[in-house]
Structures are given as C-alpha cells and as structure tokens.
Design a protein around this motif. Sequence first.
Motif, short mmCIF file in Angstrom:
data_model
loop_
_atom_site.label_atom_id
_atom_site.label_comp_id
_atom_site.label_asym_id
_atom_site.label_seq_id
_atom_site.Cartn_x
_atom_site.Cartn_y
_atom_site.Cartn_z
N GLU A 64 -2.32 -21.02 -21.56
CA GLU A 64 -1.61 -22.02 -20.74
C GLU A 64 -0.25 -22.35 -21.36
OE1 GLU A 64 -2.04 -26.69 -19.58
OE2 GLU A 64 -3.55 -25.75 -20.88
N HIS A 65 -0.25 -22.57 -22.68
CA HIS A 65 1.01 -22.87 -23.38
C HIS A 65 1.98 -21.69 -23.38
CE1 HIS A 65 -0.33 -26.68 -25.35
NE2 HIS A 65 0.94 -26.90 -25.10
N LYS A 66 1.39 -20.50 -23.45
CA LYS A 66 2.24 -19.29 -23.45
C LYS A 66 3.14 -19.30 -22.22
CE LYS A 66 0.26 -15.75 -26.28
NZ LYS A 66 -1.01 -15.40 -26.76
N VAL A 67 2.59 -19.70 -21.10
CA VAL A 67 3.37 -19.71 -19.85
C VAL A 67 4.32 -20.90 -19.84
CG1 VAL A 67 3.17 -19.81 -17.33
CG2 VAL A 67 1.40 -18.66 -18.68
N LYS A 68 3.81 -22.07 -20.23
CA LYS A 68 4.61 -23.30 -20.12
C LYS A 68 5.72 -23.38 -21.15
CE LYS A 68 1.52 -26.92 -18.49
NZ LYS A 68 0.69 -27.94 -19.13
N LYS A 69 5.35 -23.13 -22.42
CA LYS A 69 6.30 -23.40 -23.51
C LYS A 69 7.15 -22.19 -23.91
CE LYS A 69 5.70 -26.02 -27.62
NZ LYS A 69 4.81 -26.44 -28.70
N TYR A 70 6.63 -21.01 -23.64
CA TYR A 70 7.32 -19.81 -24.16
C TYR A 70 7.60 -18.81 -23.03
CZ TYR A 70 5.39 -21.79 -28.45
OH TYR A 70 5.05 -22.64 -29.48
N ALA A 71 8.01 -19.33 -21.88
CA ALA A 71 8.19 -18.47 -20.70
C ALA A 71 9.08 -17.27 -21.00
CB ALA A 71 8.78 -19.30 -19.56
N GLU A 72 10.11 -17.51 -21.82
CA GLU A 72 11.08 -16.43 -22.08
C GLU A 72 10.50 -15.29 -22.92
OE1 GLU A 72 11.81 -19.42 -25.38
OE2 GLU A 72 10.86 -19.33 -23.44
N LEU A 73 9.31 -15.51 -23.50
CA LEU A 73 8.69 -14.44 -24.30
C LEU A 73 7.53 -13.77 -23.55
CD1 LEU A 73 8.56 -16.13 -27.86
CD2 LEU A 73 10.19 -14.44 -27.05
N LYS A 74 7.39 -14.11 -22.26
CA LYS A 74 6.16 -13.69 -21.55
C LYS A 74 5.95 -12.16 -21.55
CE LYS A 74 7.83 -14.02 -16.75
NZ LYS A 74 9.25 -14.18 -17.01
#
Length: 464
Positions: free
Chosen positions: A275-285
């Motif tokens: 969940e955090h991967k999408v919310k907080k680190y969108a630019e690294l998806k």
Amino acid sequence: MGSWPDDVGIIAIELTIPSLYVDQEELEKYDGVSSGKYTVGLGQKAMGICTDREDINSLCLTVVHNLLEKNHIDYSEIGRLEVGTETIIDKSKSVKSVLMQLFEPHGVTDIEGIDTTNACFGGTAALFNAISWVESSAWNGKYALVVAADIAVYAKGAARPTGGAGAVAMLIGPNAPLVFDRGLRAVHMRHVYDFYKPDLSSEYPAVDSKLSIQCYLSALDKCYQSYCEKASKVFGQKIDLSFFDAILFHTPYCKLVQKSLARLHLNDFYLATPEHKVKKYAELKNLENIVLEETYFDKEVEKAALNSSTELFSTKTSPSLLVASQVGNMYTSSLYGGLVSLLISKKPSELAGNRVGLFSYGSGLASSFYSLKISEDANKFSALHKLISGLNSVSTSLSHRRKIEPEVFEKFMDIRQKSNHSAPYEPIGSIESFFPGTYYLTNIDEKYRRFYDRVSNAMNGHAH
Ligand code: ACO
C-alpha cells in the motif's frame, strides 16, 4: 562505580585539516581528464594536502592539544584515550603512546586505550570502545577521548583525486549534548579484499575500485535494514528515512554519498508495504520487482532513486558534506568531519532534538549504522551551544588555507613517496602556512625516532 551513567555521548569535538589544498578543477586540467570528472563526477571541490612535515602523529598531537586547550579540559580529566587510524608508520609503537607525551608533563599516565585499525572504520571502533568504557565497571568517572585521523594518499591514477587528510577528536562522557542511542547498533563485517595496504613500505593502498564501491553499498543495505529492524523494536514504530533529521556517511567522495542516500530511499521503498509502495513511492513503482543485490551498478535504478531523493538529500545529507567536499577523504575521520559539518550548518536551536543516523564503512570490511540524538533538554542547551561554538574556527580554517598548484602537489607526493620510512630524515616542507597550534615533524633520527614541535598558538597566547 555507582549507577549506569546517563546520556553518554559527545561533549566536545575538534577538527584538524591540512593548511594546504589543491583545487579539483585545476587537478582535472593538470591530469588531462575531461572537465567535470572530479568536480561533478566525484562531487569534489578541493583536496587537503600534507607535506613531509606532517604525519599521523603530528595530526593527532594537534587535534588533541587543541581540543583540550580550547575546552579548558585538564589532562588529569581524561581516563581513556583511543586512536582509530589506518595510517601506520610504526608496526609496534602506537599513536596513543606518542600522544602520551602531552600528558606526561602533567603527571598523567593512568590512561587506558590504544590504537584500533581497520581501514576507515578504526575511528568508529575507537568510539564504540570509549562508549563501552564509560558504561562499564572499569569507568573511573573521567572523560574518554577518541581520536580518528588519517592521511589518505593514492598512487597516480584514477583514485588519486579521492585523497585527503584530517583528524577529529571527540570528548566522550555522560550527560552529553549529543547522546548515542543506547542498545541500538547495526554491524556488518566480512572478509573482502576491496581496499588494503599489503605493501608496508608504501603509503598507498591496493584498491579494487569497483569492488570497493559494491562492498560499501552492500554494507550500507545490510546495516540500514538491520538498524531499521532493531530500531522499530526499540521505538515501537516503523523506521524509515523520515525518522532522521540528518543522515551522515563515511565519505570517500561526495557523489558516492548522494548515491548512498538514494540507496537508502530505495531500501525504504523495497521494505515498504504494498500500500505504501503505491502511496509514498509512486515514482519508484517500476522498480517493484528488482533484487537489491543486483542493482549496485544498475544506472536506471540509480537514476530513478537519485531523482526521487533530491529533496531528501538536500535536507538530510548535503549539509554534512562541507568538509568532505573541501578536504576529501579523511578515512577514519571522514564520518566525523561530516558530523562537524552538520553541526556548523545550523543554529543550535534548529539542531536541538534532531536525530542523526551515521553510516561508518571501512574496507576489508567492517561497517555499522548507528544513531545519536542532539539533546533538546533545556538544561543542556548551554552545553550544546558550547560544543558548537567550539567549532567556530572550522570555517576560518577552510577559508585561510593556501592553494597550491597541481605541479607542486605532485612534487610533495613524490617527496612523501621517496622519504617514506627514511632515517635519519630532515623534512623539507615549509611550516609557514600552518595554522596556529599545529604540530609538525622536526626530524627523524638514525634510530627512526620522530621529534615534533608546535607552531605558536596565538589564539591562546603561548607556544608549545
Ligand atoms: N563530467 C561529469 N562526470 C564525469 C565526467 C565529466 N567530464 N567524466 C567522468 N564522470 C563521471 C563518471 O560517469 C562516473 O560517474 P558514475 O560513478 O556516476 O558512473 C564518475 O565520474 C567517476 O568516473 P569513472 O570513470 O567511473 O571512475 P574513475 O576511474 O575515475 O574512478 C573511483 C573513480 C572508483 C572513485 C576512484 O577514484 C577510486 O578508486 N577511488 C578510491 C576507492 C574508493 O574511494 N572507494 C569507495 C569506498 S572504499 C573507501 O572509502 C576508500
């Protein structure tokens, strides 16, 4: 002794840098490399230089004498003295024993501690020893003094612009304004030949450049992940970069540190919940499926991590790179030069309450990620103020250094190389540019015994 001392940490800190430097842009031209290679590619502005007048003993004598003098600490108040260095000029006699000549005239000889060596990690090992002593049954209520110092010189070639020199001394004791987080340290050690000094007749290391960078980055991953896991238990919360106000690194050259901060950001992404991967680190998806161990030299991953951590770098790490960018790699003292840079970059009121993460790396390899907190206790504010005002001379020293031409730098390096381990020997380097209070080598006699003198310390109105 009675109870376990509280708030063990740094009470005073002192930095010594060479009074001579070479400009990295001028060095690029002289070495015939493309413009920007050292300044942009490595992120270095200048490199501190020692002539044959300075050695590891003189650097350490200077930093210890200046710290005690400036802070009005009596020699009898020191109960332990530790030296971390990889600049070895004697295979038996320690630098610590040489430093005892400062204490003996005051009748002080009851001082524990000795030298510690493992590449750039020796200073951190010395610091850990000092903390352990203050927290142990052997503690006699006195201060511990930790010295991290080195002269970093490389053979001609790609590594030479990543040299430097410096010394840091830290006064350690209880009720300090900079407090080490107790019971919280991550350590990673392995057997690797990435950088070592097998030729005892030479000051130069043998370096496997690419391997040294890979080892540094992989040790960083391991230490940071282990620290986050341990710290989450200690503090009962998820730990990521947002937990720190500043992150300091051992700094072989500044560009590697910018990449290292980006690497920690990548670790945060890697360890985040889906969940955090999408919310907080969108630019690294797009990096969702990477294997960290396979990305040390992956330019696409590096670029994505660097681009998405620019702001983190400028707020949390860039302020700690002043000394490293101007002086170069100071090996054991490099990380602590970073701490000095951070402390002079802000007002004490802005620093109070900050949590600082520190990554120490020494090839071979030994590494650790640990942390300290700058006290926000109102009762300690004057101690914090005093610690920081003791560093007022750093900016003055940096701006009063003398620039030398690359040709002269090469000449000094040749002299160092030829005179290395010579006896008897009379140094030929000038003492004219030395800062007040600097110790220098006067001669080495036929029995290899070294003798020193000190430039008058006008600031304190007396010599020697
Ligand atoms: N403008 C801008 N950037 C440039 C230019 C230019 N004109 N020319 C080169 N560069 C960049 C390169 O692209 C490269 O960038 P990258 O690292 O992002 O890929 C960087 O400058 C360095 O250039 P390289 O050709 O890749 O490396 P070089 O052969 O100059 O060696 C090194 C650099 C490995 C750091 C060398 O100086 C060295 O061995 N130093 C000692 C070892 C070391 O410090 N290791 C680190 C950990 S161990 C320790 O602390 C000792």
